[in-house]
Design a protein around this motif. Structure first.
Motif, PDB file in Angstrom:
ATOM      1  N   TYR A 224       0.834  -1.204   0.000  1.00 22.12           N
ATOM      2  CA  TYR A 224       0.000   0.000   0.000  1.00 22.12           C
ATOM      3  C   TYR A 224       0.877   1.266   0.000  1.00 22.12           C
ATOM      4  N   TRP A 225       2.025   1.138   0.696  1.00 25.34           N
ATOM      5  CA  TRP A 225       2.906   2.320   0.704  1.00 25.34           C
ATOM      6  C   TRP A 225       3.301   2.664  -0.736  1.00 25.34           C
ATOM      7  N   LYS A 226       3.580   1.617  -1.504  1.00 22.72           N
ATOM      8  CA  LYS A 226       4.020   1.884  -2.895  1.00 22.72           C
ATOM      9  C   LYS A 226       2.909   2.578  -3.658  1.00 22.72           C
ATOM     10  N   LYS A 227       1.661   2.149  -3.339  1.00 23.39           N
ATOM     11  CA  LYS A 227       0.533   2.702  -4.107  1.00 23.39           C
ATOM     12  C   LYS A 227       0.410   4.210  -3.842  1.00 23.39           C
ATOM     13  N   ILE A 228       0.489   4.597  -2.573  1.00 27.12           N
ATOM     14  CA  ILE A 228       0.342   6.043  -2.285  1.00 27.12           C
ATOM     15  C   ILE A 228       1.571   6.793  -2.778  1.00 27.12           C
ATOM     16  N   ALA A 229       2.741   6.186  -2.488  1.00 27.15           N
ATOM     17  CA  ALA A 229       3.989   6.925  -2.801  1.00 27.15           C
ATOM     18  C   ALA A 229       4.084   7.224  -4.285  1.00 27.15           C
ATOM     19  N   ARG A 230       3.434   6.350  -5.059  1.00 27.51           N
ATOM     20  CA  ARG A 230       3.534   6.579  -6.522  1.00 27.51           C
ATOM     21  C   ARG A 230       2.946   7.945  -6.883  1.00 27.51           C
ATOM     22  N   ARG A 231       1.928   8.353  -6.105  1.00 21.63           N
ATOM     23  CA  ARG A 231       1.288   9.652  -6.421  1.00 21.63           C
ATOM     24  C   ARG A 231       2.097  10.813  -5.847  1.00 21.63           C
ATOM     25  N   CYS A 232       2.838  10.534  -4.738  1.00 27.94           N
ATOM     26  CA  CYS A 232       3.411  11.671  -3.987  1.00 27.94           C
ATOM     27  C   CYS A 232       4.524  12.336  -4.783  1.00 27.94           C
ATOM     28  N   LEU A 233       4.479  13.655  -4.854  1.00 30.76           N
ATOM     29  CA  LEU A 233       5.477  14.420  -5.617  1.00 30.76           C
ATOM     30  C   LEU A 233       6.756  14.623  -4.799  1.00 30.76           C
ATOM     31  N   GLY A 234       6.674  14.393  -3.504  1.00 30.63           N
ATOM     32  CA  GLY A 234       7.891  14.551  -2.692  1.00 30.63           C
ATOM     33  C   GLY A 234       8.132  15.988  -2.261  1.00 30.63           C
ATOM     34  N   CYS A 235       7.094  16.816  -2.303  1.00 33.44           N
ATOM     35  CA  CYS A 235       7.346  18.209  -1.835  1.00 33.44           C
ATOM     36  C   CYS A 235       7.165  18.184  -0.307  1.00 33.44           C
ATOM     37  N   GLY A 236       7.555  19.191   0.370  1.00 32.17           N
ATOM     38  CA  GLY A 236       7.498  19.179   1.840  1.00 32.17           C
ATOM     39  C   GLY A 236       6.211  19.785   2.360  1.00 32.17           C
ATOM     40  N   ASN A 237       5.218  19.926   1.494  1.00 35.81           N
ATOM     41  CA  ASN A 237       3.977  20.651   1.818  1.00 35.81           C
ATOM     42  C   ASN A 237       3.308  20.107   3.081  1.00 35.81           C
TER      43      ASN A 237
END
Lengths: 337, 295, 659, 324, 140
Positions: A224-237
């Motif tokens: 599941y982590w992979k599923k969400i992380a795929r969307r995350c842009l990695g900004c610090g928002n």
């Protein structure tokens, strides 16, 4: 319980501002933020939550730790100037509750953070209960409510023309005593308080099982982590707007022979947050970092301080550009594990 | 193909036959010429002093009106073609003159968007010569035609881009397409004297005479032109030559659309040969191109 | 923290008069990173140099700041001193406290403060410096000369004489270029082939020169000192090794064709050699004209050839060569008369250009030197020469002057008058350009002794009128129109670059100007070098010029090549760009900026953990990069940096200056 | 637009069935109402939940960087390609990545959809006066149902600001086009807000921008959302040389926004994503817009938003203006 | 007597033309105020707009970029790129509030020592009138 007319809120603030700095919610170019206020008419009420939380007041993004002079010959070190009294006005109950979490981190235990401690002692939090929580709020899931009193010194429950004032801490009582002329005693009005306390949020309850952190233990390579992380842009928002996130980095700013050491926020979502000497990065990709963020909030924090590190203020949900939602994680993990 | 048509001042008066033959032939070649409403003089030769914008007012007005009708402007006379095209270019490149003119005439600004074409260019543009070859019913076999370009069609070549200024071929193509034989005579791009004839006859005499002599010793039967001014100078000079130099054999001068009308099979009467100064019908008859029926 | 030595120079009174040098060196003593600070009367003197060397060796210093005069003066001296003391020379930086401080300020106190700040900034710059080592670039000592005309041959001979191998590529089957076609040459009227054939012969037999005629350069890559060039050797259909040059085949060959060597004035056989003194004196079959190629019959040449060296199925082959330097000597051509419609656009046979007249007047030409009309072969009684046909003409977008036409037209007129004394030669000219040695006298001789009629004016048109060529012109001096009936008209057409020059320019990545002539590096100071390092220019390829100038320029180009080859390897300045491959994402936005095309994409392999990843990054060709640094600004992530003036160094300097 | 979603599903099914792609990137319903979030489907049934409608959507182009191999790995075979749902503005983002050699055109399948403006839910809520419970969209207008009363608002009123200046309504070229091309209505450029700021005095401008920059919490969302920011390691993460210090002082904020604006100068295609993701709503569009306006005016570039092979700052003309 | 404000001006001088021009001003003993400090760069094309902004942030009151005349650049096209970057930089800085008069670009060839001194004096004068630049400057 006392009553505070809406009209004399600004004169209360003016009176308080003689010897303390006032941080109140104001609207600036269409955005409601908690900022140092000198003109009290600018104080505003029409917001659900301020863009930055009350964390800014007590754990600012950029804090000077110490100054040093002519390092090459005889080094002199200066401590920062003592902090002034501060009052945070117009805070929401959920943010106030967040301060308790930060207190656990910075003050509980053997070592405490002197800077944070001094600011907390010299600061008072005046909360205004939420009249209309919006679709992002889910504070009720963490046994808080739009009318919760945890963490604040004074809570104002707004009604049509006046605020019902409830003192929570000694500091709050003292403050009301000093400015008694602005308040009127109108006896207990529990029904107003209860009306806020039982107000339900739009999102409803996410009802986190108490043993979620047990379940999460060791869930390192859950798909599941992979599923969400795929969307995350990695900004610090999400981490910077979150009132409970408290990671920081210390850096030196040198000007020739003298300079200063400063402490600034840092985010576990940044690429180089975990970069170690020798170029080794234990969390190189976004998957580990997203997992880290939720594991810290729902697992590690709970184990250390027996509380979930989230107050349901909904900021990270509102501001996340790609809609990563902590409630989504909680519900999914609840079902899956 | 639809165009706005700018006839030019002589087309309704002295050279009416030129105008009629244009209308009749272009109808056959499905080139729709819609005459510009209340047009006026094109400004004669490109106003000599270019610094004052006032000289460009009348050509600008015609261009602006043609643009409003939304199609390109076709003209026939070399002088009108020269003036309109160069004004179009000046207005396109020089914003200052453009604003001055449009303020003066308080019309909205026209910046040279549409094109100025000579009738021959319009024909060449959409394979006109091919259509002429198809529609030529009465090819003018054996007729030796000398095309006279004059100078306003060709120069200044960088602005006009009508054809290769030193060695034009558009008239030759036209003549081949109506079945006649094009005569290559060296003075076809020399100046006929233009409006200098008004001030000094002597200069014009030399110019026109050399053109006619050069055409005649290449045994040209007919000289065709598209410029009423050249027609006038050559015709007048021809009359004088007939009187003074009896050895000179007069050559009829026609507008190219008159020959085109003949080739496309229109009746002889409608070609307007009668109003030409030197009657071309005897030569055409001798070549068996007209009045075949009667004796 | 680096151990840095600071030396402040008095420069006698030049600096010390307005800058308190003592205070400066005192102040610098306790600046972070400075281990040793001192001032000295004349640092550039030998004792000064010794002081620096000794201090470096004694204290093992890692960086030196010399506060003295402008780096343009003594940077190399101080860097050499440091190198002698074992310190990398690029660890030494100069602060300019003389030309830019003491000499330009009067207030001593301000000047001293400024000097101290400048020295501190340079110390910061030295802290961020790195060891740089000049690049040793291997060099192939072989030159490729493109074009076998007089300029190409001169370069080839000069370089060959200096002992270096030369490859001479010529697109025609024989060398000699345009000069071989000339009859006589101005101003001495000595016969062109007499002075040319010794040179062509020498080129033919010189051991160091490999002659590749009938070939073209089709591809070139690499950079100066290391070009790899592909040369296409077009088939000659005759095995030149076996052939003994008896030319029987040329005699017996039934097919006559138009000879382009004679510019249409004469004929040649399908298998033939262009002219008798051609080098190499070997025949070539003209594929388009030979009957065998068309119909498969004839084969007369095979029958008569004693050594059987005809090879109809010979194919073109591509030869690859490693070259150190390239000299472009692609020569010129004349503007074809078909382009000039006012002079008949090539319709009239008797309107010829300068080169055709040369062939008619040449002894080895089709008319054996007798000037005849090409149309009917009669001797012309009146010739009209028209100068500036196509040059100095804005209408034809060729405003330049072709420089040689005035002289060869005067020569043509004289040759004609020497043959036909009573003939009339008229020259229409605008201005006579006779600037060389003995040139003006030559033209005066044509006018006074040979009575050539010079009419100042341009010709409007030329047309044929019953057998005669009518020339309509004007004589501006008497302001009358002139009409001349001439038997022959010779156009002095414009000199234009040879038609394959533009393509050659693209292959060698050398720029050409609007007219197709090659761009020189600097019009006045570097006329024989092109913008691309290692590619030189000689002769008319760069601009129209006459033979004396061409030879001198060719000798200049040869000298450049010889100096380049005099060293065993080329040393390139190490202050060039460098790419940090860890950061570079390969977007190559830096590539269009490099004026020397020194940046190329490259795929590298990077090991992350146990996986090997292929990545595209930019790389710098150290030989071509001149170190301007414009690319480092285009690089967003700072991957592209310039050693010697890196981002870190400039930023540190900036910060120090703003304290 | 329902048909659009069905068409998309059909196409995606076809792509997966004949094994032409390994991944399809599109949108799906977010956790909160009316929010659309990126969705990744590695097979057809994961793609079933994907929808296309006119609500505001995040940009997908940037995901291609992580999903595709390096350009150096060359053209992958058919089954390894990635399909991506592309509106006109996405296409500009993809073009940007292609021109910067970050991805190869052959490695992606562009599934194009025309679009004439997406709906801004915040604006609808403001007009309704409260948070809309239900929003349905038809051809011209939008029906927002609140607790008590509904409101019919014309679409033009609630369309996103960035869509008002849209420079490309649908992808210029695409492998699959789900719907026929709409009239590519040419919207004129609206630099009015930028001109307003230019008219201010220097002091006012400085105050305006320092107020905006003070709000910035340096979360780098604008950098991470922007396709023009596709460096392997951003200069702000590099400590040597330290272009930007970690302290969030006003001068550092000016430095950050100056460098970021210059790094996207001539590369920004006005997609408005940086403004959308900014947690404190700094009008970054006005910064990038100013540079774009100048580039178009000074170097007469027709449309600086459309990525060109060589950037405006990567070339020069001899007759560039001289006066400053 | 109030201490006259002494501006702190940074000048990026291109090594082949302007730096040599500055030396020429020195050898002919031209005088200009000591407020200007010169940083040598190989070409005006080397000056990154970020350096200019960094200068203001670190406390410079004025920045001047001196390069070769267009067409004379030793590297053929460096100054053309510099011109484009400068055109954008000066407008953008003016837009975010830093007065455009504080940034200037000049083409100064190696022979124009006189012009170099004149430009330096002029620029130093304008900056002294403008006073210290507090905008976007860091407080230490």
């Amino acid at each position: 319980m006392n009553k505070l007319l809406r009209s004399n809120v600004s004169c209360l603030l003016k009176k308080l501002s003689e010897h303390t700095e006032i941080y109140a919610s104001t609207e600036e170019d269409g955005v409601c933020i908690l900022a140092k206020l000198d003109n009290y008419e600018e104080w505003t009420m029409n917001y659900v939550r301020t863009a930055n939380s009350v964390k800014d007041v007590f754990f600012p993004q950029n804090e000077e730790i110490m100054k040093y002079k002519d390092a090459s010959s005889d080094l002199k070190i200066e401590a920062p100037k003592p902090f002034k009294e501060r009052i945070a006005f117009g805070v929401r109950p959920c943010d106030a509750a967040a301060m308790l979490l930060l207190d656990d981190v910075f003050l509980k235990g053997e070592f405490y953070d002197s800077y944070y401690k001094e600011r907390r002692e010299k600061g008072t939090i005046i909360t205004i209960a939420c009249e209309k929580p919006d679709q992002h709020c889910f504070c009720t899931s963490f046994d808080l409510s739009p009318g919760a009193t945890e963490g604040s010194d004074i809570v104002l429950y707004p009604t049509e023309d006046f605020f019902l004032v409830v003192e929570v801490t000694e500091k709050g009582k003292k403050l009301i005593k000093d400015n008694a002329e602005l308040f009127e005693d109108i006896g207990a009005k529990p029904e107003i308080v209860d009306s806020y306390k039982n107000m339900r949020t739009v999102l409803g309850d996410v009802c986190i099982p108490n043993d979620l952190n047990e379940k999460l233990k060791g869930e390192f390579d859950n798909s599941y982590w992979k599923k969400i992380a795929r969307r995350c842009l990695g900004c610090g928002n999400c981490t910077f707007v979150c009132p409970t996130c408290h990671c920081f980095a210390v850096c030196d700013v040198a000007r020739g022979c003298d300079g200063k050491r400063a402490r600034t926020w840092d985010s576990c979502k940044f690429q180089d947050f975990f970069l170690m000497a020798g170029d080794h990065n234990p969390r190189p990709t976004q998957i580990e970092r997203t997992r880290q963020r939720f594991m810290h909030k729902l697992n590690y924090f709970k184990e250390k301080y027996d509380k979930y590190q989230c107050i349901g203020c909904g900021r990270c949900v509102e501001k996340c550009p790609v809609g990563v939602h902590i409630a989504d994680v909680i519900t999914h993990m609840k079902e899956e594990l | 193909m639809k165009y706005s048509y700018f006839p030019g001042c002589t087309l309704h008066t002295q050279t009416k036959n030129f105008n009629d033959s244009i209308k009749s032939t272009s109808a056959i070649l499905d080139i729709e010429l819609e005459e510009l409403k209340d047009w006026q003089c094109c400004g004669a030769v490109y106003p000599l002093t270019t610094d004052s914008a006032m000289g460009l007012v009348s050509p600008y007005r015609s261009l602006q009106k043609a643009h409003e009708c939304g199609n390109n402007l076709v003209t026939v006379c070399s002088a009108c073609y020269n003036v309109l095209k160069r004004t179009n270019l000046t207005v396109a490149n020089d914003g200052e003159i453009r604003t001055k003119l449009s303020n003066y005439m308080d019309v909205d600004e026209y910046a040279g968007e549409s094109k100025v074409l000579h009738l021959l260019e319009a024909m060449r543009e959409n394979n006109g010569f091919g259509i002429i070859k198809e529609k030529t019913i009465n090819p003018l076999k054996g007729l030796k035609v000398a095309p006279y370009y004059g100078c306003l069609l060709l120069r200044p070549s960088k602005e006009l881009k009508f054809d290769d200024p030193e060695n034009p071929t558009i008239f030759e193509e036209f003549i081949k397409s109506i079945g006649a034989v094009a005569v290559d005579f060296p003075n076809r791009i020399e100046c006929c004297g233009a409006y200098v004839s008004i001030t000094s006859q002597r200069k014009v005499k030399g110019a026109s005479e050399s053109i006619l002599k050069s055409a005649s010793n290449r045994e040209a039967d007919i000289i065709i032109t598209s410029c009423p001014l050249c027609y006038h100078n050559l015709a007048k000079e021809q009359e004088r030559l007939e009187k003074d130099d009896y050895t000179f054999k007069p050559i009829p001068i026609l507008y190219f659309t008159q020959l085109l009308a003949l080739a496309l099979g229109l009746e002889v009467e409608s070609c307007g040969f009668e109003s030409n100064k030197i009657d071309a019908r005897p030569i055409l008859k001798s070549k068996g191109l007209i009045y075949r029926g009667d004796a | 923290m680096k151990k840095i030595g600071v030396f402040v120079c008095w420069c006698g009174l030049n600096i010390s008069s307005t800058v308190d040098v003592g205070k400066a060196s005192e102040e610098l003593k306790n600046y972070p990173g400075v281990f040793y600070a001192d001032d000295y009367k004349y640092l550039c003197s030998d004792p000064g140099q010794e002081l620096i060397k000794k201090t470096i060796i004694d204290n093992k210093l890692e960086g030196i700041v010399v506060a003295a005069c402008s780096p343009n003066m003594h940077e190399s001296t101080f860097r050499a001193a440091a190198e002698a003391a074992g310190l990398n020379p690029y660890r030494v930086e100069i602060t300019n406290i003389r030309e830019q401080t003491s000499w330009v300020h009067s207030n001593k106190e301000d000047a001293t403060i400024k000097a101290i700040q400048l020295i501190k900034a340079t110390v910061e710059k030295v802290k961020k410096s790195e060891d740089l080592f000049p690049q040793q670039i291997p060099l192939t000592k072989k030159v490729l000369v493109i074009g076998g005309g007089i300029s190409g041959m001169t370069v080839a001979l000069e370089v060959a004489e200096a002992g270096y191998p030369v490859i001479l590529v010529e697109k025609e089957p024989q060398i000699g270029g345009n000069m071989a076609k000339l009859s006589e040459t101005f101003p001495t009227l000595d016969c062109a082939s007499c002075i040319l054939t010794p040179k062509t012969a020498e080129v033919g037999r010189h051991s160091n020169i490999t002659l590749m005629t009938n070939s073209e350069v089709v591809e070139s890559s690499g950079y100066f000192g290391n070009f790899t060039v592909k040369i296409k050797r077009k088939p000659t259909f005759v095995d030149w090794e076996k052939c003994i040059g008896c030319m029987l085949c040329q005699e017996k060959c039934p097919k006559k064709t138009n000879s382009d060597f004679e510019h249409g004035m004469g004929k040649r056989k399908a298998i033939s050699v262009a002219f008798p003194q051609a080098i190499p004196y070997r025949p070539i079959i003209n594929e388009k004209e030979c009957i065998y190629f068309k119909t498969g019959k004839c084969k007369m040449c095979v029958k008569v050839c004693p050594v059987d060296c005809i090879e109809f199925e010979q194919l073109e082959n591509i030869v690859e060569e490693n070259i150190g330097a390239i000299v472009v000597a692609s020569g010129y051509e004349l503007l074809p008369k078909e382009k000039l419609s006012e002079y008949g656009q090539g319709k009239y046979a008797d309107v010829i250009d300068g080169m055709q007249f040369e062939r008619i007047a040449s002894a080895s030409g089709p008319t054996e030197g007798v000037i005849r009309r090409p149309s009917d072969g009669k001797i012309p009684q009146s010739i009209v020469f028209i100068q500036c046909a196509g040059s100095r003409d804005n209408q034809k977008d060729r405003p330049y002057c072709s420089k040689i036409c005035c002289m060869y037209t005067a020569k043509h007129a004289m040759l004609y008058k020497h043959q036909v004394h009573d003939g009339t030669a008229t020259v229409f000219y605008m201005d006579i350009r006779a600037g060389g040695k003995g040139y003006e006298e030559f033209v005066q001789r044509a006018i006074e002794d040979d009575h050539v009629l010079y009419l100042r004016g341009r010709v409007a048109r030329v047309y044929e009128e019953d057998g005669k060529l009518v020339v309509l012109g004007v004589d501006t001096l008497s302001s009358e129109q002139v009409r001349i009936e001439a038997d022959l008209v010779v156009l002095a057409t414009a000199v234009i670059p040879s038609e394959k020059a533009k393509v050659l320019g693209q292959t060698l990545k050398v720029g050409t100007d609007a007219y197709g002539f090659f761009n020189e590096a600097h019009p006045k100071l570097r006329p024989v070098e092109s913008m691309t390092k290692g590619v030189f220019l000689a002769g008319c390829a760069q601009a129209p010029r006459d033979i004396p100038e061409t030879v001198s320029q060719a000798t200049g180009a040869a000298a450049k090549v010889i100096t380049m080859f005099s060293k065993n390897h080329l040393v390139s300045d190490p202050q060039v760009a460098k790419v940090n491959e860890k950061i570079c994402v390969g977007c190559l936005q830096c590539e269009p900026i490099c004026p020397y095309k020194a940046i190329e994409p490259e795929t590298i392999e990077v090991r992350i953990g146990h996986t090997v990843e292929k990545r595209q990054v930019a790389t710098i060709n150290k030989g071509l990069c001149q170190g301007c640094g414009a690319c480092s600004v285009a690089c967003r992530s700072g991957a592209m940096n310039l050693s010697g003036f890196s981002n870190e160094q400039i930023l540190e300097e900036l910060k120090a200056l703003c304290l | 637009m329902m048909t659009m979603t069905e068409k998309m599903r059909e196409q995606v099914k076809e792509l997966f069935v004949n094994n032409e792609i390994k991944l399809f990137i599109g949108f799906e319903k977010g956790f909160t109402k009316f929010s659309r979030i990126p969705a990744f489907a590695e097979n057809y049934d994961e793609a079933k939940k994907m929808i296309i409608d006119e609500f505001e959507t995040p940009f997908l182009a940037k995901y291609l960087i992580r999903e595709l191999e390096e350009v150096a790995a060359g053209i992958v075979e058919k089954s390894e390609r990635v399909a991506i749902l592309t509106r006109g503005c996405d296409y500009l983002g993809i073009r940007r990545l292609i021109v910067d050699n970050i991805i190869l055109r052959e490695n992606i399948v562009i599934v194009g959809i025309p679009c004439d403006g997406l709906i801004d839910v915040k604006k609808a809520n403001k007009l309704l006066g409260e948070e809309a419970r239900e929003i349905t969209i038809d051809e011209e207008n939008v029906i927002a149902k609140g607790k008590t009363e509904n409101k019919i608002i014309s679409k033009a009123e609630v369309v996103l600001d960035r869509c008002r200046q849209c420079i490309m309504c649908e992808p210029k070229e695409s492998d699959i086009m789900l719907a026929e091309k709409t009239a590519n209505v040419k919207k004129n450029k609206d630099y009015s807000k930028i001109e307003e700021i230019e008219k201010m005095s220097a002091k006012e401008r400085y105050e305006f921008w320092s107020r905006q920059f003070e709000r910035c919490i340096r979360c780098f969302a604008c950098r991470d959302a922007c396709t023009a920011c596709n460096c392997r390691k951003c200069i702000f993460d590099i400590t040597e040389p330290e272009m930007l210090e970690k302290t969030v002082a006003t001068s550092e904020q000016f430095m950050f926004h100056f460098i970021r604006a210059f790094h996207v100068a001539g590369r920004c295609s006005a997609c408005g994503e940086c403004e959308r993701v900014c947690p404190v709503d700094i009008p970054l569009g006005l910064l990038n817009g100013k540079l774009r306006k100048d580039i178009e005016f000074l170097f007469n570039v027709e449309e600086a938003g459309i990525p060109s092979e060589i950037e405006p700052l990567g070339e020069f003309k001899l007759d560039d203006p001289d006066e400053w | 007597m109030s201490v006259k404000f002494k501006p702190n001006i940074i000048c990026f001088a291109c090594n082949w033309c302007s730096y040599t021009g500055a030396d020429m001003a020195g050898t002919s003993r031209m005088k200009y105020p000591a407020t200007i400090k010169i940083i040598r760069v190989p070409c005006s094309g080397r000056v990154n707009p970020t350096f200019i902004m960094k200068a203001y942030q670190k406390g410079a009151d004025g920045v001047l970029i001196a390069g070769c005349h267009p067409g004379d650049c030793h590297y053929n096209s460096g100054n053309y790129f510099a011109k484009r970057r400068f055109l954008l930089a000066t407008r953008f800085m003016n837009y975010i509030g830093i007065d455009a008069k504080r940034l200037r670009m000049e083409w100064i060839s190696a022979a124009e020592g006189v012009k170099f001194a004149r430009v330096m004096a002029e620029f130093s004068e304008t900056i002294s009138e403008l006073g210290p630049n507090w905008r976007a400057r860091e407080e230490v």
